[in-house]
Design a protein around this motif. Structure first.
Motif, PDB file in Angstrom:
ATOM      1  N   GLU A   1       0.869  -1.179   0.000  1.00 44.88           N
ATOM      2  CA  GLU A   1       0.000   0.000   0.000  1.00 44.88           C
ATOM      3  C   GLU A   1       0.907   1.230   0.000  1.00 44.88           C
ATOM      4  N   PRO A   2       0.516   2.297  -0.676  1.00 47.79           N
ATOM      5  CA  PRO A   2       1.373   3.489  -0.649  1.00 47.79           C
ATOM      6  C   PRO A   2       1.621   4.007   0.764  1.00 47.79           C
ATOM      7  N   ARG A   3       0.651   3.812   1.653  1.00 40.66           N
ATOM      8  CA  ARG A   3       0.814   4.376   2.997  1.00 40.66           C
ATOM      9  C   ARG A   3       1.697   3.530   3.894  1.00 40.66           C
ATOM     10  N   LEU A   4       2.126   2.373   3.416  1.00 44.04           N
ATOM     11  CA  LEU A   4       2.955   1.516   4.264  1.00 44.04           C
ATOM     12  C   LEU A   4       4.275   2.217   4.555  1.00 44.04           C
ATOM     13  N   LEU A   5       4.555   2.405   5.829  1.00 36.60           N
ATOM     14  CA  LEU A   5       5.807   3.058   6.209  1.00 36.60           C
ATOM     15  C   LEU A   5       6.966   2.095   5.987  1.00 36.60           C
ATOM     16  N   LEU A   6       8.085   2.649   5.621  1.00 35.88           N
ATOM     17  CA  LEU A   6       9.251   1.802   5.345  1.00 35.88           C
ATOM     18  C   LEU A   6       9.584   0.931   6.557  1.00 35.88           C
ATOM     19  N   ILE A   7       9.491   1.510   7.749  1.00 33.36           N
ATOM     20  CA  ILE A   7       9.818   0.729   8.955  1.00 33.36           C
ATOM     21  C   ILE A   7       8.922  -0.505   9.054  1.00 33.36           C
ATOM     22  N   HIS A   8       7.647  -0.356   8.739  1.00 27.30           N
ATOM     23  CA  HIS A   8       6.745  -1.513   8.805  1.00 27.30           C
ATOM     24  C   HIS A   8       7.050  -2.503   7.688  1.00 27.30           C
TER      25      HIS A   8
ATOM     26  N   MET B   1       1.037   4.547  14.949  1.00 26.92           N
ATOM     27  CA  MET B   1       0.816   5.799  14.221  1.00 26.92           C
ATOM     28  C   MET B   1       0.860   5.529  12.737  1.00 26.92           C
ATOM     29  N   ILE B   2      -0.274   5.532  12.184  1.00 26.83           N
ATOM     30  CA  ILE B   2      -0.404   5.036  10.826  1.00 26.83           C
ATOM     31  C   ILE B   2      -1.201   6.017   9.987  1.00 26.83           C
ATOM     32  N   PRO B   3      -0.652   6.403   8.843  1.00 28.52           N
ATOM     33  CA  PRO B   3      -1.356   7.383   8.005  1.00 28.52           C
ATOM     34  C   PRO B   3      -2.645   6.805   7.431  1.00 28.52           C
ATOM     35  N   GLN B   4      -3.517   7.705   7.041  1.00 28.99           N
ATOM     36  CA  GLN B   4      -4.699   7.245   6.307  1.00 28.99           C
ATOM     37  C   GLN B   4      -4.282   6.878   4.888  1.00 28.99           C
ATOM     38  N   ASP B   5      -5.098   6.078   4.290  1.00 30.54           N
ATOM     39  CA  ASP B   5      -4.812   5.629   2.939  1.00 30.54           C
ATOM     40  C   ASP B   5      -4.819   6.813   1.965  1.00 30.54           C
ATOM     41  N   PHE B   6      -4.017   6.706   0.922  1.00 35.62           N
ATOM     42  CA  PHE B   6      -4.006   7.765  -0.086  1.00 35.62           C
ATOM     43  C   PHE B   6      -3.573   7.177  -1.418  1.00 35.62           C
TER      44      PHE B   6
ATOM     45  N   ALA C   1     -17.945  -2.629  10.794  1.00 35.72           N
ATOM     46  CA  ALA C   1     -18.249  -2.821   9.369  1.00 35.72           C
ATOM     47  C   ALA C   1     -16.998  -2.746   8.494  1.00 35.72           C
ATOM     48  N   ARG C   2     -15.933  -2.236   9.050  1.00 37.88           N
ATOM     49  CA  ARG C   2     -14.695  -2.089   8.269  1.00 37.88           C
ATOM     50  C   ARG C   2     -14.115  -3.478   8.011  1.00 37.88           C
ATOM     51  N   PRO C   3     -13.905  -3.858   6.741  1.00 47.28           N
ATOM     52  CA  PRO C   3     -13.333  -5.183   6.461  1.00 47.28           C
ATOM     53  C   PRO C   3     -11.998  -5.353   7.190  1.00 47.28           C
ATOM     54  N   GLY C   4     -11.827  -6.502   7.789  1.00 50.77           N
ATOM     55  CA  GLY C   4     -10.595  -6.759   8.520  1.00 50.77           C
ATOM     56  C   GLY C   4     -10.739  -6.564  10.018  1.00 50.77           C
ATOM     57  N   VAL C   5     -11.820  -5.897  10.418  1.00 50.83           N
ATOM     58  CA  VAL C   5     -12.037  -5.723  11.856  1.00 50.83           C
ATOM     59  C   VAL C   5     -12.733  -6.968  12.394  1.00 50.83           C
TER      60      VAL C   5
ATOM     61  N   TYR D   1      -2.779  -1.659  10.498  1.00 49.61           N
ATOM     62  CA  TYR D   1      -3.250  -0.485   9.762  1.00 49.61           C
ATOM     63  C   TYR D   1      -4.775  -0.411   9.790  1.00 49.61           C
ATOM     64  N   ILE D   2      -5.378  -1.561   9.655  1.00 54.63           N
ATOM     65  CA  ILE D   2      -6.845  -1.596   9.695  1.00 54.63           C
ATOM     66  C   ILE D   2      -7.338  -1.227  11.091  1.00 54.63           C
ATOM     67  N   ALA D   3      -6.651  -1.745  12.114  1.00 55.30           N
ATOM     68  CA  ALA D   3      -7.057  -1.418  13.486  1.00 55.30           C
ATOM     69  C   ALA D   3      -6.987   0.090  13.718  1.00 55.30           C
ATOM     70  N   ALA D   4      -5.932   0.713  13.208  1.00 52.59           N
ATOM     71  CA  ALA D   4      -5.791   2.163  13.378  1.00 52.59           C
ATOM     72  C   ALA D   4      -6.908   2.905  12.656  1.00 52.59           C
ATOM     73  N   ASP D   5      -7.250   2.431  11.459  1.00 50.85           N
ATOM     74  CA  ASP D   5      -8.351   3.054  10.718  1.00 50.85           C
ATOM     75  C   ASP D   5      -9.659   2.937  11.494  1.00 50.85           C
TER      76      ASP D   5
END
Lengths: 155, 156, 281, 776
Positions: free
Chosen positions: B19-26, C1-6, D65-69, D122-126
């Motif tokens: 995913e574009p948002r995947l941080l390099l560290i992750h 700390m995770i960005p929103q999708d883009f 409702a978020r897929p993955g949750v 990432y899904i959990a954070a969303d």
């Protein structure tokens, strides 16, 4: 955080007082205000999109006018909450006639919470002052217009 | 929308969909299973996630994996060669330059760039170069000693 | 700390990049040192990020005709260590060395930093003192804005939607000039509580030119014009420095009140000017 | 059988490089977040942005409702689980029921409200952003003195005075002391709230095995065994179905000496979803949801004679507890009271503690835990008295020190100081800096308008915490030593180190005692399924108590080894050396491996001896240990900006016998860095509404490399009689000794301007304002 300052609005005191309490003018002048909807006496529901360079956030909140003393002072209370935090501004606005218009002094507090409080304190004061400045600049521009506001600005 | 990236990590080629948002560290920790770089802040202030990108120390928590597409990464896992510790690793060991060890991988890689750029740094230059790497255990003194020792050994 | 999708684009040419940012809410990613932390905290949630890293030829440092041109994606580290900058715009090299830390200087770019316009960033003071120009391009326009018209307010610049910073143009400093960038760094963030950039030219024993840029003190970096004038008309450093905060609103935060910031600006202006003066010949 | 004559070198006192380092240096150590398991889920906690609010409604549907949750749990799901425990017991203590998730009200910013579980972090954070909580915001209070004022918002509505407890302790004749006094100095002194900030935040992995109803829980903790016992209570499950493992722990400093909501919550989640689940604390969560340290407002009154004889000390201590009690929250200020008299021999004290609830993060043990506050207080008061009497602060200290022949020394607070020579480190440090010359330089500096200060702190501390009667969960420690059938040695220690280097120091002890190669020793810790039981590493106790338990286990084991050795060598007694049992009369020897093999093979056993070579020892210490030292700091203060710079930092510490000087130096440096952090930079700042404004590392200033001075560290060695190793402990010394020395130095620099006291942190603006003429 305490805030205070003053701006010159280039209209007579009475008109300045009216403008400052006119929801249409407020909606146009408050930075980021998308909609302002009356929900009671001197109370409005507000949707706001704050944008500051890369930072942006949607806020849902209220605008309230209280302790109104025509045409010399009133309290303006603006609060909003969103995913990046919440904020509440509570200020006493005092109007005094001066040469060239009305001096609008403000004195009050700004509270923030959530992410903006945790990471934004360095910029809080600057940002608050900037937003207030923008508000008065817009207000001044509004005051210069004919005064025929479009009713559709209020949804 | 996911994108495919291809990069070299510690001399090995990797290609993955991210995913574009995947941080390099992750990406490094979870997809490449390199858990040496650590996460300790979210504000780009601590340096625990430091890796080398094309030879320069960078904070991998403040980079998207897609930005590393086509580039060369060195993590702490790739620093020792053929089981032989890098002189910096050896010096950190000899000088007790670490306690809990959490900041150590990032600290060493930042020091690595310093010694690449400046093989004979003063104490002040060492301290300045690692100002972006927080350590809560050592008070930094043994770290400074370690970097000096590694420099001296390389110069000897 | 995770960005929103883009959505992410990495255009391969400037033309493509400009076309991409011409429409919609597009956020430009250069080094990411300002943007990515905000995205991780979800204070910024751009829908579409346009990465300039694959656009070739934006990381140049060249000199010709008395101007140093610095491409937008030149990193702070490259700027700090560039022989051209060190020789022809040493004030800027000194400022670059004060930004963030090793890792941030390796990634962060001059274009990204000035476009972000943090009121406590290091470059603006020097760019003002150097009377630099900023070249902004869009799919339809190409214009150059003096630094003094570029930094408008906190996080607010003259960049219009669809524009990006292409390059920074710096008039070369004369070898005889004295310069200095001094900074009070916040102990946690490293941002300038106050930063002062000073340039001095001398004619004999007199100061023939003084330029002073101040960052961190106010919601935007500014030139201390009054102090410059005083110096150019024969006043001493102390007298001139005492005026740098005049007429400016000052920021306050947990670390420094507005009054203390003004005070720091005056003290550090005096210190920066003294060093600049001692370096001028 | 070979013969041997060379006596191996002992490792006690040697700079041995650490045995834990290779894995840490190569990135191959396993910290909590490095754990990966098949089917592992990730949890993210939804937290209150308000310091006080009623939860009007909570809508989790959009998140689900978020897929993955996979699941979302709220307060209602966990309401029947036990509360987060408080281990401190004080008369009349009010303890709020500390639910794992908020029920209908939140009490602080960061209060957990719900937990989201997803297949991916990432899904959990969303999904956290999709949880809708409607709060009715209530008034909050964040300042402990304001919380005590009439009409202040009540943190817990059932206790409108916000007082969790009051505690009085008195020793000697305090009224008499003040009646006799020729001079009394008074000062309000604060020890600000600090955020411990271990580089690794907390984290938990929980893995439920439905088949045998057992749960394995990995946590980044300092106390695996206590955690298991207390967690079993919260979850209502048999303790022996629960296994707690501490992976590599990236620092604790007291902040991981606790039982946290998330530990119970992850256990609950894993049991509910039937999968392993991981939660890793973000830095902001770490700032809000992991305990804070200090948070004192202290009112001191020191009575003395004009000749400098100190007579008595009164203290009113207001402890900011935060919104809840964590494991030891209310007990921490009682440690301050114990340490009140410092190194001085006056015997009259009186202390009143008020423990105050605020809508803030709970305070608890942070490096020093109560002792830095007390030491800061007494060391500041001594300087204030010296200024009042116009006496040299070093001289005043010497005059009042407990003499080196007066040990064990009974204090007015009920302690028995074990051993000491308090003048020695002070004189050593003063000689090191050439004190008289510096005082002359200071006079000249003042004459030319410069500000320089010389600050002393002669600190004492209570280490090796502690004897069981004084420690809520028991104060002993345990060790098992096992010589494996191959002759290799495995140690299992209940002290669970996390950076302190016990894998090395303990191996040094083993190598010396058994006369074996250190490389034959492995030290195991932090797994309740392997290690017998233990208390943990905190309170500078690891070596003094854990090391002593090991020492005694080794004595038992040696006895057994010798029996087998003597049996094999057919002699009466053997010595242990060079990895062998040696018959010193004949010179014959038998290697350990052979002895061990014989003991396990058990073809023949010595009389009254069981097969195998294992010994376990649980050691109960008879007393604390009392390290001490002198820190001297020379500062220069920028008159124009108030910026403090440290010209020299000299630390002379006495932590008893030193096993590994390299490790001890590291502890001193790190301790000083944290003391200096408090003195100059660190401060958790809340606004009036309970918002933490220093909420990230961009505002909360930890010392960085370029901010630290060179620390000139040396030692005097006064062995402790409390344990056979003679060690006292050193983990907290630097922190305790540092902050008063720095503050005393800066006050000294400004004293001729009429400045008598400055509260920490000494920010440039604060100092600048005092230079401008404000007295403090």
């Amino acid at each position: 955080m305490k805030i205070s300052g003053s701006f010159l609005v280039p209209v007579p005191q009475e008109r300045a007082f009216r403008l400052l309490q006119d929801p249409v003018v407020l909606a146009r002048s408050m930075p980021g205000c998308d909609t302002l909807e009356r929900i009671g006496d001197n109370e409005y529901h507000m949707k706001m999109k704050m944008v500051l360079a890369s930072i942006s956030g949607l806020f849902d909140g209220k605008v309230r006018i209280a302790d109104s003393r025509p045409h010399s002072s009133f309290r303006l209370i603006v609060e909003g909450a969103g995913r990046i935090g919440f904020m509440k501004g509570d200020g006493l606005l005092t109007l005094t006639p001066v040469e060239g218009g009305t001096n609008v002094g403000y004195e009050g507090t700004v509270e923030v919470g959530g992410t903006i409080a945790a990471v934004g304190q360095r910029l809080l004061d600057t940002t608050a002052r900037m937003m207030i400045k923008r508000f008065f600049e817009k207000l001044t521009a509004e005051s210069a217009s004919s005064g025929a506001f479009s009713p559709t600005a209020i949804l | 929308m996911k994108r495919t990236i291809a990069l070299s990590i510690n001399g090995k080629s990797h290609a993955d969909e991210v995913e574009p948002r995947l941080l390099l560290i992750h990406y490094l920790r979870e997809m490449a299973s390199l858990t040496g770089p650590h996460i300790a802040c979210e504000t780009s202030t601590c340096g625990a996630c430091t890796v080398m990108l094309d030879g320069k120390a960078v904070k991998s928590c403040t980079m998207f994996a897609v930005q590393a597409d086509g580039r060369k990464i060195l993590t702490i896992e790739g620093l020792a060669t053929n089981g032989k510790l890098d002189p910096l690793q050896e010096a950190f060991w000899n000088e007790h330059g670490l306690q809990c060890g959490f900041c150590t991988p990032g600290m060493i890689l930042t020091a690595k760039q310093l010694l690449n750029d400046n093989p004979n740094p003063t104490d002040e230059e060492i301290r300045k170069s690692i100002e972006g790497n927080l350590c809560r255990c050592t008070g930094y003194q043994h770290i400074v000693n370690a970097v000096k020792a590694a420099a001296a050994k390389a110069g000897a | 700390m995770i960005p929103q999708d883009f959505e992410y684009s990495a255009p391969a040419s400037l033309k493509e990049a400009l076309e991409l940012i011409a429409t919609g809410e597009r956020k430009i990613l250069a080094g990411g040192m300002s943007l990515i932390p905000l995205m991780k905290l979800r204070l910024a949630a751009p829908e579409h990020v346009v990465d300039l890293a694959r656009v070739p030829g934006l990381d140049y440092i060249t000199e010709s005709g008395g101007t140093v041109s610095i491409g937008a994606t030149v990193t702070h580290h490259d700027l700090e260590s560039s022989p051209v900058i060190r020789g022809r715009a040493p004030l800027l090299a000194e400022a670059a060395g004060h930004i963030g830390d090793t890792q941030v200087r390796n990634m962060g770019t001059i274009g990204g930093s000035i476009a972000h316009a943090d009121p406590a960033a290091d470059y603006p003071a020097s760019l003002l003192a150097l009377e630099a120009q900023i070249r902004l391009v869009s799919a339809k326009s190409d214009r150059t804005v003096p630094a003094s018209d570029f930094f408008l307010d906190a996080f607010t610049t003259a960049i219009e939607p669809g524009e990006l910073v292409l390059e920074v143009l710096v008039p070369t400093e004369e070898p005889k000039e004295g310069y200095r960038y001094e900074k009070v760094a916040h102990p946690a963030s490293g941002f300038a509580v106050v930063g002062v950039a000073a340039r001095i030219k001398k004619a004999g024993a007199k100061i023939s030119m003084a330029r002073i840029g101040v960052t961190g003190m106010s919601s935007r970096a500014f030139r201390a014009l009054e102090a410059e004038k005083l110096l150019e008309s024969g006043a001493g450093v102390a007298q001139a420095a005492a005026t740098v905060a005049e007429g400016q609103e000052a920021n306050q935060d947990l670390y420094a009140s507005a009054d203390y910031r003004r005070h720091l600006a005056r003290i550090w202006a005096a210190r920066a000017l003294s060093v600049a003066l001692s370096r001028a010949s | 059988m070979a013969t041997t004559t060379t006596k191996p070198e002992t490792l006690f006192g040697k700079k041995i490089r650490r045995r834990e380092d290779p894995r840490l240096l190569t990135g191959t150590a396993t910290y909590l977040d490095d754990i990966k398991m098949p089917g592992m889920h990730h949890a993210c906690v939804v937290r209150s942005p308000h310091a006080a609010a009623r939860i009007k409604s909570l809508n989790v549907k959009p998140a689900l409702a978020r897929p993955g949750v996979t699941a979302v749990f709220t307060g209602a799901d966990v309401k029947d689980l036990g509360p987060i425990p408080c281990g401190a017991s004080l008369p009349g203590l009010r303890t709020p029921h500390h639910h794992i998730l908020a029920q209908d009200r939140v009490y602080l910013v960061g209060h957990p409200v719900a937990v989201v579980v997803a297949t991916d972090r990432y899904i959990a954070a969303d999904a956290v952003d999709l949880i809708e909580v409607d709060y009715e915001v209530l008034p909050a209070v964040s300042d402990p003195e304001k919380a005590l004022a009439p009409g202040a918002p009540a943190v817990h509505p059932q206790w409108p005075d916000n007082t969790a407890f009051t505690f009085h302790q008195e020793g000697g004749d305090i009224t008499g002391a003040f009646a006799q006094a020729e001079v009394v100095v008074k000062q309000r002194i604060t020890s600000q709230r600090l955020i411990p900030t271990s580089m690794e935040t907390r984290g938990v992995v929980a893995d439920w095995h439905a088949g045998d109803k057992s749960l394995t829980l990995w946590s980044s903790t300092q106390i695996p065994h206590l955690l298991r016992t207390l967690l079993a209570g919260i979850l209502g499950m048999p303790e022996n179905h629960l296994r707690v493992i501490t992976p590599e722990v990236g620092g604790g400093f007291g902040s991981k000496l606790n039982v946290y909501a998330e530990e119970a919550l992850m256990a609950f989640v894993s049991m509910r979803i039937g999968k392993p689940v991981k939660w890793v604390e973000s830095r902001r969560e770490n700032f809000l949801c992991t305990i804070h340290g200090r948070g004192h407002v202290d009112y001191f009154e020191l009575a003395a004679r004009r000749d400098g004889t100190m007579l008595g000390l009164r203290l009113k201590l207001i402890q900011d507890l935060g919104a809840y009690h964590q494991l030891l929250t209310p007990a921490i200020p009682t440690l301050s009271v114990l340490m009140m008299p410092g190194l001085y021999k006056f015997k009259n004290i009186s202390a009143d503690i008020v423990g105050v609830f605020t809508n803030c993060t709970p305070t608890d043990a942070y490096r020093g835990a109560g002792r830095p506050e007390a030491t800061h207080g007494i060391e500041r008061m001594v300087d204030i008295l010296a200024a009042e009497l116009k006496m040299d602060p070093a001289e005043l200290r010497r005059k009042n020190f407990v003499g080196k022949d007066e040990f064990p020394f009974q204090t007015a607070t009920g302690l028995a100081y074990d051993s000491g020579n308090y003048v020695l480190p002070l004189d050593t440090a003063l000689a090191e800096i050439d004190y008289p010359a510096l005082r002359r330089e200071q006079q000249q500096a003042r004459a030319s308008g410069k500000l320089m200060g010389i600050g002393l702190s002669t600190y004492g501390e209570i280490c090796a915490i502690g004897p069981s009667p004084a420690t809520p969960a028991g104060g002993w420690e345990s060790a098992t030593v096992k010589i494996e059938p191959s002759g290799k040695i495995t140690v299992m220690t209940g002290a669970s180190p996390h950076g302190q280097g016990e894998e090395t120091t303990f191996a040094q002890i083993v190598a010396d005692e058994l006369g074996v190669d250190i490389d034959d020793v492995v030290v195991v810790h932090g797994d309740t399924a392997i290690v017998q039981y233990g208390i943990g590493t905190f309170g500078s106790r690891g070596t003094a108590i854990g090391g002593t338990a090991l020492y005694y286990a080794l004595q038992e084991l040696k006895g057994k080894v010798k029996k087998f050795g003597a049996m094999l060598l057919e002699c009466d007694d053997v010595a242990l050396a060079g990895g062998k049992c040696v018959d010193e009369r004949s010179g014959k020897s038998v290697p350990f491996a052979q002895v061990a093999a014989a003991s396990y093979r058990a073809m023949k056993l010595p009389p009254n001896t069981q097969p195998g070579l294992v010994a376990t020892y649980f050691w109960e210490p008879p007393n604390f240990t009392f390290p001490f030292g002198a820190h001297v700091v020379i500062t220069d203060v920028d008159r124009e900006t108030g910026q403090v710079s440290i010209r020299r930092y000299v630390a002379v510490d006495d932590c008893g016998k030193i096993i590994n000087p390299l490790i001890v130096a590291g502890q001193v440096h790190g301790g000083v860095a944290q003391g200096l952090g408090q003195a100059l930079w660190e401060q958790a700042v809340y606004d009036e509404n309970g918002q933490l404004l220093s909420g990230e590392l961009t505002d909360y200033a930890l010392p960085r490399a370029h901010m630290m001075p060179w620390i000139e560290s040396s030692h005097t060695e006064t062995p402790s009689p409390v344990n056979p190793l003679g060690v006292k402990g050193v983990g907290e010394a630097g922190t305790i000794g540092c902050s008063p020395a720095v503050v005393n130095s800066v006050v000294d620099a400004l004293s001729h301007l009429g400045v008598r006291h400055i509260d920490m942190p000494l920010t440039p603006e604060k100092v600048w304002k005092l230079i401008q003429g404000g007295r403090a």
